[in-house]
Design an enzyme around this catalytic site. Sequence first.
Site, PDB file in Angstrom:
ATOM      1  N   ASN B  75       0.827  -1.200   0.000  1.00 58.01           N
ATOM      2  CA  ASN B  75       0.000   0.000   0.000  1.00 58.01           C
ATOM      3  C   ASN B  75       0.856   1.242   0.000  1.00 58.01           C
ATOM      4  O   ASN B  75       1.998   1.241   0.472  1.00 58.01           O
ATOM      5  CB  ASN B  75      -0.930   0.006   1.222  1.00 58.01           C
ATOM      6  N   ASN B 134       3.872   4.805  15.632  1.00 59.63           N
ATOM      7  CA  ASN B 134       4.099   4.353  14.270  1.00 59.63           C
ATOM      8  C   ASN B 134       5.475   4.820  13.814  1.00 59.63           C
ATOM      9  O   ASN B 134       5.639   5.916  13.297  1.00 59.63           O
ATOM     10  CB  ASN B 134       2.994   4.895  13.349  1.00 59.63           C
ATOM     11  N   CYS B 137       5.952   3.288   9.075  1.00 61.30           N
ATOM     12  CA  CYS B 137       5.414   3.572   7.746  1.00 61.30           C
ATOM     13  C   CYS B 137       6.556   3.918   6.796  1.00 61.30           C
ATOM     14  O   CYS B 137       7.293   4.874   7.027  1.00 61.30           O
ATOM     15  CB  CYS B 137       4.410   4.729   7.817  1.00 61.30           C
ATOM     16  N   ASN B 202       6.167  -3.761  10.792  1.00 61.78           N
ATOM     17  CA  ASN B 202       5.459  -2.864   9.894  1.00 61.78           C
ATOM     18  C   ASN B 202       5.805  -3.321   8.473  1.00 61.78           C
ATOM     19  O   ASN B 202       6.481  -4.320   8.278  1.00 61.78           O
ATOM     20  CB  ASN B 202       5.890  -1.417  10.158  1.00 61.78           C
ATOM     21  N   CYS B 345       3.098 -42.073  -4.651  1.00 61.55           N
ATOM     22  CA  CYS B 345       3.761 -41.353  -5.754  1.00 61.55           C
ATOM     23  C   CYS B 345       2.860 -41.316  -6.989  1.00 61.55           C
ATOM     24  O   CYS B 345       2.283 -42.336  -7.379  1.00 61.55           O
ATOM     25  CB  CYS B 345       5.083 -42.048  -6.089  1.00 61.55           C
ATOM     26  N   CYS B 355      16.273 -32.579  -7.988  1.00 57.38           N
ATOM     27  CA  CYS B 355      17.534 -33.104  -7.452  1.00 57.38           C
ATOM     28  C   CYS B 355      18.590 -33.182  -8.552  1.00 57.38           C
ATOM     29  O   CYS B 355      19.745 -32.825  -8.353  1.00 57.38           O
ATOM     30  CB  CYS B 355      17.289 -34.476  -6.833  1.00 57.38           C
ATOM     31  N   CYS B 381      22.166 -39.063  -1.257  1.00 53.79           N
ATOM     32  CA  CYS B 381      21.187 -38.153  -0.631  1.00 53.79           C
ATOM     33  C   CYS B 381      21.820 -37.481   0.579  1.00 53.79           C
ATOM     34  O   CYS B 381      22.332 -38.153   1.472  1.00 53.79           O
ATOM     35  CB  CYS B 381      19.935 -38.938  -0.216  1.00 53.79           C
ATOM     36  N   CYS B 384      18.678 -32.993   2.142  1.00 58.56           N
ATOM     37  CA  CYS B 384      18.394 -31.548   2.063  1.00 58.56           C
ATOM     38  C   CYS B 384      16.903 -31.245   2.107  1.00 58.56           C
ATOM     39  O   CYS B 384      16.504 -30.148   2.422  1.00 58.56           O
ATOM     40  CB  CYS B 384      19.030 -30.947   0.820  1.00 58.56           C
ATOM     41  N   CYS B 387      13.368 -32.330  -2.369  1.00 56.26           N
ATOM     42  CA  CYS B 387      12.397 -33.215  -3.026  1.00 56.26           C
ATOM     43  C   CYS B 387      11.059 -33.218  -2.295  1.00 56.26           C
ATOM     44  O   CYS B 387       9.996 -33.213  -2.908  1.00 56.26           O
ATOM     45  CB  CYS B 387      12.958 -34.631  -3.145  1.00 56.26           C
TER      46      CYS B 387
END
Lengths: 446, 425
Positions: B75, B134, B137, B202, B345, B355, B381, B384, B387
């Site tokens: 905004n 405030n 802003c 904010n 799957c 991967c 593997c 991580c 996947c």
Amino acid sequence: MDQVQDIAAGRLSAAELAANFADAHPPLTPSEAPVEASRCYFCHDAPCIEACPTGIDIPGFIRAIATGNPRGAALTILEANILGGSCARVCPTEVLCQGACVRMAQEGRAVNIGALQRHATDWLMAHEPRPFARAPATGRRVAVVGAGPAGLACAHLLARHGHEVVVFDARAKPGGLNEYGIAAYKLADDFAQAEIAYILSVGGIRIVPGQALGGDLSLASLRAEYAAVFLGLGLQGSRDLGIAAPPLAGVQDAVAFIAALRQAPDKAQVPVGRRVVVIGGGNTAIDAATQARRLGAEDVTIVYRRGPAQMSATSKEQDWAQTNGVRIRHWASPLRLLGEAGAVTGVSFARTRPDAAGLAIPAGPGFTLEADMVLKAVGQCFIADPLGAAEAPALVPGRIAVDAEGRTSLPGVFAGGDCTAGADLTVRAVADGKRAAEAICRMLGP
Amino acid sequence: MADLTTNFAGIRSPNPFWLASAPPTDKAYNVERAFRAGWGGVVWKTLGEDPPVVNVSSRYGAISYNGARMAGFNNIELITDRPLSVNLDEIRRVKRDWPDRAVVVSLMVPCEEASWQRILPLVEATGCDGVELNFGCPHGMSERNMGSAVGQVPDYVEMVTRWCKRHSRLPVIVKLTPNITDILAPAAAARAGGADAVSLINTIQSITGVDLDLMAPEPVVGGQGTHGGYCGPAVKPIALRMVADIARDGATRGLPISGIGGIASWRDAAEFIALGAGTVQVCTAAMHYGFRIVTDMIDGLSNWMDAKGHRTLEEVRGRAIANYVHWNDLDLNYKSLARIDQDLCIRCGLCHIACEDTSHQAIAALRVDGARRYEVIDADCVGCNLCAHVCPVEHCITMQPQPTGRGKLTWTQHPNNPLRQEAAE
């Protein structure tokens, strides 16, 4: 005596007919398309591509829709399948790309690939009148016999490569089944002709209507006159019911009924029985029965000699017919056409049951259906006679024999689509025409 | 049913769901609708000195992501554009009519003590429950040396907070800007100035997009745009981190926090509370769907607390902070491997390509009798879990802990660390 047969045109109002024969599945709205596109997972090694006879990069074109690149989407489609617009409308996607969609495994609801394909191709047709350019003319001429999907796909690719193509067709209008053999609401608003004009925009293709092989044309003279010939002849014969049947008014081949309906500029002029019996289990039976209902027939029954799983019409097509108020009766085969004063009044059927191999064998007492109109939809067949007796290409049972690239036994003569063995689908015909064109181009050289 | 009542820096509300200082709290009309819908409190849209500011048309930019509207929102509206007396009269009436709800008033006046000294008694006279400063802003007002122009300078934060505590008996909540390198500095400054609480985040300085036809940033005002404040679901992770840092750090620990940033559901709220927030403030979700979203927020939070056996919000607050550690304190000996449930799957291949192209080549794409099959190559593997994130099927790929037989080993102890701390003799 009462009138034995109730066949009449104009059973419904003009407004009802207009609604019944308008686009059965309207296009996605601009806001629906990206939402549907976003359902595509953009699979690696996507099963949908494998399931498409023309191998369209489906995740690729859907991603292009999602990103706001409709031109890229449409060209991805049309590069692989120049009839992508009509395939989007008529393909039984539920057994092709959408049947393979991984979302079927996940949730039983595929990405609506057909509608997305239509969205993209409609966009291009509206925005770009000539999407493909022609390579410099090679001076070579190729004859294509049959202006259906196979012949048009073949002709377009040949023309892009700079060859000059003459397409002969027996009918008054090009398009083959797209023009004469598909239910009107699947290709509404004269889409078949609009698409053909779009295809022809590439240039270098001349369509010669009203010329049939065996009539004005002979294969021998085409071979002498052209550098190559592609045969996309389709199926010209309709199978018979296999029962003794005197000629009765009101009995018709379903393909003829469908063709007449498609060609009628005013559907209110097309006569239809009050009670219609359609015999057969394929898409022709579905299209004939459903359109009969939509013309205003009161009672339409499809009778098929085997069960729902054996119908060549997909379950979606069967559902569509039933939603339209068509009754489907399984495991019954026709015994006799009943007539009175030369007009059909009904059909008596024998009940059947599956034997060990699943084929229909007689079982128990039958039944009779009253009918004002009987439409025969028990299959179409290839008629080899027009190929000529001497120097005709070899046939496999019932169709022209071809190799994987569409070569027939005759040098320089290729064939594809329904006149060769394989699934009788528009998209398969397009794939055949495309592959044959590639082979012809290789044969002709640069 | 769980007890959702809150006492936040002395401000009581029947539930922790407050509407943030923003367009939804600009007028009595909106605020009363919110209270009728069930909101526990509001922070009235920021008041300033007369004459009121002037706002532009349009005011909002938004990010749609794969069909999800307002995944991010921005905004360029300023503070209230209504006269001060109008707002004060309405605040007085609303607080009188809704005594059980929290009514906090957001303020922004020039960085001079006299300005704050002038406005604070007027606000206090409304009977409101507290003020929120405030300092966040990031557009329009900051160019006038207010809003984030103050919040980005910890010394100013401390100074203005001190003025407010000097000139008012009301609880003072300092609203922090995220447009800063280290959120702990202004938080500590607020505490040093005597703040009763902080609220954050904010909005974040942003351009939501560019209109490629007009060649102007969005939202476009007469062919031009400006940067605005970004919020909505997209900013939640940024807000959670800043809230957690303040809750964890020694210099700011214990300071009440009102969590703000992308909160749209009870689950979002529970996460903020688990990381130390005492109340939460909502804006974008209400602007997207209306005030009725609070029904499920209250109900969902209560049901979750009941299911977990938490009787009060205080039992939930800060529960996850102990597990929010520095990277150096994570266990390098912990090992997990991806596991693909072949029954779930759907063969989309996204795990494989992610991967293969971008990670460790640890998922094989196989064809078994023509059928696709994706299998983890355990030896490659690294756990991580990319996947598991790309997989569109819930619970299809899971990360399963592997026994290593080794105890916890952190980077501070690791042999590869040149600065490692040797174990005590």
